[in-house]
Design an enzyme around this catalytic site. Structure first.
Site, PDB file in Angstrom:
ATOM      1  N   SER A  81      26.861 -34.058  24.035  1.00  0.00           N
ATOM      2  CA  SER A  81      26.733 -35.803  23.836  1.00  0.00           C
ATOM      3  C   SER A  81      25.310 -35.632  22.883  1.00  0.00           C
ATOM      4  O   SER A  81      24.987 -36.963  22.806  1.00  0.00           O
ATOM      5  CB  SER A  81      26.483 -35.796  25.387  1.00  0.00           C
ATOM      6  OG  SER A  81      25.743 -34.889  25.773  1.00  0.00           O
ATOM      7  N   LYS A  83      24.559 -34.293  20.360  1.00  0.00           N
ATOM      8  CA  LYS A  83      25.042 -33.864  18.758  1.00  0.00           C
ATOM      9  C   LYS A  83      25.074 -35.310  17.847  1.00  0.00           C
ATOM     10  O   LYS A  83      26.028 -35.279  17.773  1.00  0.00           O
ATOM     11  CB  LYS A  83      25.836 -33.143  18.618  1.00  0.00           C
ATOM     12  CG  LYS A  83      25.650 -32.133  17.459  1.00  0.00           C
ATOM     13  CD  LYS A  83      26.860 -31.580  17.507  1.00  0.00           C
ATOM     14  CE  LYS A  83      27.202 -30.630  16.332  1.00  0.00           C
ATOM     15  NZ  LYS A  83      28.205 -29.580  16.434  1.00  0.00           N
ATOM     16  N   GLY A 112      23.838 -24.022  19.506  1.00  0.00           N
ATOM     17  CA  GLY A 112      24.251 -23.711  18.257  1.00  0.00           C
ATOM     18  C   GLY A 112      24.185 -25.359  17.791  1.00  0.00           C
ATOM     19  O   GLY A 112      23.957 -25.749  16.548  1.00  0.00           O
ATOM     20  N   THR A 136      19.631 -18.814  20.272  1.00  0.00           N
ATOM     21  CA  THR A 136      19.676 -18.446  21.419  1.00  0.00           C
ATOM     22  C   THR A 136      20.749 -17.942  23.111  1.00  0.00           C
ATOM     23  O   THR A 136      20.268 -18.224  24.040  1.00  0.00           O
ATOM     24  CB  THR A 136      18.564 -19.285  22.332  1.00  0.00           C
ATOM     25  OG1 THR A 136      18.900 -20.545  22.734  1.00  0.00           O
ATOM     26  CG2 THR A 136      16.697 -19.673  21.251  1.00  0.00           C
ATOM     27  N   LYS A 149      27.758 -24.389   7.836  1.00  0.00           N
ATOM     28  CA  LYS A 149      27.494 -25.736   8.304  1.00  0.00           C
ATOM     29  C   LYS A 149      26.583 -26.514   9.125  1.00  0.00           C
ATOM     30  O   LYS A 149      26.026 -25.760   9.624  1.00  0.00           O
ATOM     31  CB  LYS A 149      29.400 -25.266   8.653  1.00  0.00           C
ATOM     32  CG  LYS A 149      30.347 -25.532   7.597  1.00  0.00           C
ATOM     33  CD  LYS A 149      31.800 -25.634   8.072  1.00  0.00           C
ATOM     34  CE  LYS A 149      31.817 -25.453   9.268  1.00  0.00           C
ATOM     35  NZ  LYS A 149      33.588 -25.408   9.477  1.00  0.00           N
ATOM     36  N   LYS A 158      34.308 -34.609  16.338  1.00  0.00           N
ATOM     37  CA  LYS A 158      33.710 -33.224  16.332  1.00  0.00           C
ATOM     38  C   LYS A 158      33.198 -33.215  15.064  1.00  0.00           C
ATOM     39  O   LYS A 158      34.119 -33.350  14.048  1.00  0.00           O
ATOM     40  CB  LYS A 158      34.756 -32.196  17.075  1.00  0.00           C
ATOM     41  CG  LYS A 158      33.955 -30.798  17.413  1.00  0.00           C
ATOM     42  CD  LYS A 158      33.213 -30.754  18.256  1.00  0.00           C
ATOM     43  CE  LYS A 158      33.006 -29.231  18.237  1.00  0.00           C
ATOM     44  NZ  LYS A 158      31.448 -29.254  19.195  1.00  0.00           N
ATOM     45  N   LEU A 177      19.433 -13.495  25.252  1.00  0.00           N
ATOM     46  CA  LEU A 177      21.054 -13.851  26.087  1.00  0.00           C
ATOM     47  C   LEU A 177      20.094 -13.492  27.734  1.00  0.00           C
ATOM     48  O   LEU A 177      21.309 -13.803  28.317  1.00  0.00           O
ATOM     49  CB  LEU A 177      21.995 -12.818  25.352  1.00  0.00           C
ATOM     50  CG  LEU A 177      22.073 -13.124  23.923  1.00  0.00           C
ATOM     51  CD1 LEU A 177      23.767 -12.426  23.944  1.00  0.00           C
ATOM     52  CD2 LEU A 177      23.370 -14.724  23.702  1.00  0.00           C
ATOM     53  N   HIS A 272      32.534 -26.035  24.125  1.00  0.00           N
ATOM     54  CA  HIS A 272      33.147 -25.478  22.754  1.00  0.00           C
ATOM     55  C   HIS A 272      33.722 -24.328  23.337  1.00  0.00           C
ATOM     56  O   HIS A 272      34.896 -24.510  22.608  1.00  0.00           O
ATOM     57  CB  HIS A 272      31.744 -25.660  21.837  1.00  0.00           C
ATOM     58  CG  HIS A 272      33.020 -25.230  20.645  1.00  0.00           C
ATOM     59  ND1 HIS A 272      33.759 -25.857  19.914  1.00  0.00           N
ATOM     60  CD2 HIS A 272      33.164 -23.923  19.666  1.00  0.00           C
ATOM     61  CE1 HIS A 272      33.749 -25.565  18.645  1.00  0.00           C
ATOM     62  NE2 HIS A 272      33.291 -23.800  19.136  1.00  0.00           N
TER      63      HIS A 272
END
Length: 377
Positions: A81, A83, A112, A136, A149, A158, A177, A272
């Site tokens: 939200s 982005k 991402g 990360t 991209k 999106k 991770l 996602h």
């Protein structure tokens, strides 16, 4: 002399690096210093996710200060939200405040969403500023941070606004991770399963029977290394000859025909990768209906997704919404459906003639597959 008709032809080589960099923030690790061109007495803008800063902020600050570089840190709240173009403007304002020179790289440390935001801001700032990515999250390591991209969401769609602007360097550290919960590891596993089903049967074999353990261990160990490397190999092999997407039949769009709409409609319920997983399951049912994939291999794929803790169906996935999602993807693909479907495990074909009755039939077929004893994990 010209008569008022000019044609300009220009070429630009695109070179960027994706590099394993274990313990990337260790004081004696020079990978980030080289990538970000850290020189004593200079400064750099470092954009970090708030949660990432909580876990790694001290190490990041110590790294820059240890190289006698002043870090100007911008902390952004994560999540799909956020982005937005407003976040891109915040990054541009921070770049101004840091008084960056034209070729001073911006450093992005996060998942991402954050690397997409920084990439778009960097592509716009002074018409193109270099940047370095340190993903990360698993979805960042194997997908979002290895391509070219950048994007933000716009008007409920999106990644509707974006550019092609790869980072000069992407530094991969699986150790980052360790701070993620299993749900976010599973989120990235969806993109790995995508590559296994559509391109790499050997990767599928590496995952089968081991997916739950890979999630639990955060891809630690030799198997985790192999899985991550094969997924990235496959992704870059597909992206490199078509980086600007002049060709709109793309195998890496597997799992991304219906998922953009599903993700936005269910936001913030589905991550996602969870929406991609739902799409993969439905696409496998479409492949079974067309005789491209055996029911047994579809069940094996569903088992992988479930072992990663991923959903394989969602209540919003009714034929009407899915048909609208397909229509939007078709516009995005230049007016052709170009639906990637598995042709057996590890191979891909493209469908361009899907009908609403077939889509309805395949949603029902997926439910029947999920009722099979072999679908349980």
């Amino acid at each position: 002399m010209s008569h008022g008709d000019w044609t300009v032809r220009a070429r630009q080589d695109v070179v960027y690096r994706v590099t394993d960099a274990p313990d990337v923030f260790a004081p004696d690790n020079g990978a980030l210093a080289r990538a970000a061109r850290l020189e004593p007495g200079t400064s750099r803008l470092v954009v970090m996710d708030e949660n990432v800063f909580a876990h790694h902020g001290h190490a990041v600050l110590a790294y820059f200060l240890g190289h006698r570089v002043t870090p100007h840190v911008l902390r952004l709240t994560g999540g799909e939200s956020r982005k937005t173009l407003a976040a891109v403007e915040r990054i541009a304002r921070a770049a101004d405040a840091a008084r960056l020179a034209r070729r001073d790289p911006i450093v992005a440390v996060g998942g991402g969403v954050l690397t997409d935001l920084v990439g778009l801001a960097a592509s716009l700032y002074r018409r193109g500023t270099p940047y370095v990515r340190v993903p990360t999250t698993l979805i960042g390591l194997v997908d979002a941070a290895v391509g070219a991209k950048t994007a933000v969401n716009f008007r409920g769609h999106k990644n509707r606004l974006g550019t092609y602007h790869p980072a000069t360097d992407t530094l991969l550290d699986r150790g980052l991770l360790r701070t993620l919960d299993e749900r976010h590891i599973g989120n990235g596993m969806a993109e790995i399963v995508k590559m296994a089903v559509i391109k790499d049967a050997t990767l599928f074999d590496l995952l089968e029977g081991h997916t739950a353990d890979l999630v639990r261990t955060r891809l630690a160990g030799e198997r985790g290394r192999q899985v991550m490397h094969r997924a990235i190999d496959g992704m870059l092999e597909e992206l490199e000859p078509n980086l600007w997407e002049h060709e709109l039949c793309r195998a890496v769009d597997f799992g991304h025909t219906f998922s953009p709409a599903v993700e936005m409609v269910t936001q913030p319920e589905l991550l996602h990768g969870e929406a991609v997983s739902v799409d993969i399951a439905l696409s496998c049912a479409l492949a079974v209906d067309r005789g491209l994939l055996t029911p047994a291999d579809a069940l094996r794929t569903l088992a992988l997704l479930r072992a990663a803790g991923l959903p394989v169906r969602h209540r919003v996935c009714e034929p009407g919404l899915l048909w609208e999602a397909l229509a939007d993807s078709t516009r995005h693909r230049g007016g052709e459906q170009n639906i990637p479907l598995p042709n057996g495990l590890g191979k891909c074909v493209f469908a361009g003639d899907l009908t609403l009755p077939e889509l309805t039939r395949s949603t029902e077929l997926l439910l029947r597959l999920l009722d099979e004893p072999g679908a349980a994990v």
